[in-house]
Write an enzyme that holds these catalytic residues in place. Sequence first.
Site, PDB file in Angstrom:
ATOM      1  N   HIS A 177      -0.747 -21.758  20.773  1.00 37.50           N
ATOM      2  CA  HIS A 177      -1.268 -22.399  19.547  1.00 37.50           C
ATOM      3  C   HIS A 177      -1.448 -21.114  18.472  1.00 37.50           C
ATOM      4  CE1 HIS A 177      -5.352 -19.875  20.324  1.00 37.50           C
ATOM      5  NE2 HIS A 177      -4.994 -20.225  21.657  1.00 37.50           N
ATOM      6  N   GLU A 181      -6.752 -25.416  18.595  1.00 36.52           N
ATOM      7  CA  GLU A 181      -7.326 -25.116  20.286  1.00 36.52           C
ATOM      8  C   GLU A 181      -8.806 -24.381  20.313  1.00 36.52           C
ATOM      9  OE1 GLU A 181      -7.979 -23.109  23.802  1.00 36.52           O
ATOM     10  OE2 GLU A 181      -7.539 -22.055  22.172  1.00 36.52           O
ATOM     11  N   GLU A 182      -8.980 -23.421  19.309  1.00 27.58           N
ATOM     12  CA  GLU A 182      -9.935 -22.655  19.552  1.00 27.58           C
ATOM     13  C   GLU A 182     -11.382 -23.296  18.918  1.00 27.58           C
ATOM     14  OE1 GLU A 182      -9.969 -19.854  20.689  1.00 27.58           O
ATOM     15  OE2 GLU A 182      -8.352 -18.552  20.429  1.00 27.58           O
ATOM     16  N   ASP A 228      -3.692 -21.428  15.877  1.00 24.43           N
ATOM     17  CA  ASP A 228      -5.020 -21.097  15.149  1.00 24.43           C
ATOM     18  C   ASP A 228      -5.690 -19.902  15.876  1.00 24.43           C
ATOM     19  OD1 ASP A 228      -5.411 -22.890  17.563  1.00 24.43           O
ATOM     20  OD2 ASP A 228      -7.456 -22.713  17.008  1.00 24.43           O
ATOM     21  N   ASP A 238      -3.874 -14.233  21.057  1.00 23.19           N
ATOM     22  CA  ASP A 238      -4.408 -15.143  21.599  1.00 23.19           C
ATOM     23  C   ASP A 238      -4.448 -16.197  20.056  1.00 23.19           C
ATOM     24  OD1 ASP A 238      -5.830 -17.182  22.656  1.00 23.19           O
ATOM     25  OD2 ASP A 238      -7.797 -16.502  22.246  1.00 23.19           O
ATOM     26  N   HIS A 291     -11.099 -12.909  20.990  1.00 25.51           N
ATOM     27  CA  HIS A 291     -12.201 -13.447  20.732  1.00 25.51           C
ATOM     28  C   HIS A 291     -13.377 -12.376  20.104  1.00 25.51           C
ATOM     29  CE1 HIS A 291     -12.239 -17.681  22.499  1.00 25.51           C
ATOM     30  NE2 HIS A 291     -10.815 -17.169  22.246  1.00 25.51           N
TER      31      HIS A 291
END
Length: 451
Positions: A90, A156-157, A92, A123, A423
């Site tokens: 992903h 996705e996030e 995003d 990520d 994150h």
Amino acid sequence: MSPDPIAETVASLMPRAKAELTELVAFKSVADFDQFPKSESEAAANWVADALRAEGFQDVALLDTPDGTQSVYGFLPGPAGAPTVLLYAHYDVQPPLDEAAWVTPPFELTERDGRWYGRGSADCKGGVIMHLLALRALKANGGVPVNVKVIAEGSEEQGTGGLERYAEQHPDLLTADTIVIGDAGNFRVGLPTVTSTLRGMTLVRISVDTLEGNLHSGQFGGAAPDALAALVRALDSLRAEDGSTTVDGLTGDGVWDGLQYDETVFRKDAKVLDGVELIGRGTVADRIWARPAVTVLGIDCPPVVGATPSVQASARALISLRVPPGVDAAEATKLLLAHLEAHTPWGARVRTEQIGQGQPFRAETASPAYAAMAEAMGEAYPGEEMQYAGQGGSIPLCNTLSSLYPNAEILLIGLSEPEAQIHAVNESVSPEELERLSVAEALFLRKYAAS
């Protein structure tokens, strides 16, 4: 013994990989368009689409998914009769959080102490680059031996389910014999790992109202019901004294019987402050891979700076509940909503609503694809044997793909090892991991095609 040509090719491509990841990280592609411009996500999607076209992919398309974002699709045909492998990542990313806490700007890829720092570097923009590196290495050494589909998700996030719903509406699009999800990570740097389980998740918002408006705390405090205090009571009910998650009716005694997570190592990975205890009971692996975990993600209430002496009339919070394999996320959501409503005190008016949801996932590891990946990782990481681990995070698409394509084998690999701090502020990727996992993926595709 002469060097493996796949490994040599990937090594030679690493400067290009760094340059491309620099370009991709620069897009502020947070799929929360109240905070970040939609144009940033659209630009990132176009970057991925252009990269696929440059590698000879056909049918490259920007898919407008039901949540208002775009996923990028492309198909690279292989030899006649070859199996089809779907590669997922992903583009995003999470918001950067406190930009002042970043040592270097979050959207500028910066090399420091042997790692590349930037939001999405691990990520999962790094996962996009990993797939490209693997395919380029194969093309330079005899060709790609399988049919390849690539899907790069745009939300996705956010957990808004756009790609899941699009896939359900177009079930033939992503059909494949094997699916490689490039959004997981090794248990630690240098230890090749496939993630075999994922916790699911649900996002819930709770709003509490007690008064028509705020009141002077000196004149009314002590009798007037405080909405913020009521909310705090409700949130506190979600944890036992030891910090274990306690949602009425939800089982919390799962056990993880695979690779274990040493508590001392976990404290270091999680950067737990000296003297602060871990929460929950059981092994660390039990707590993060096999049991539910609630987290209060945010609370709407007055900030300390500028606060007035008032009894609060309203307050609300956003809550995440991670759901272990074996538990239905929809049922867990119902239990969580019912728990919050039952534990809000003083007859306060409470409203709860579900914001997002994803089911947990458990892979079938006794398969030709897993055997091929174990062999490939053993070669990419000499002297190391591939490990199986769980992951506390959620990738809702896994269950959608498993449901749509029950015969497909699903493997989860990626760059999000503990040092990556995904994150969080100062997210980074290990270029050595990027290189070795790209080699492993290329070798896997070759070995899988021959199996």
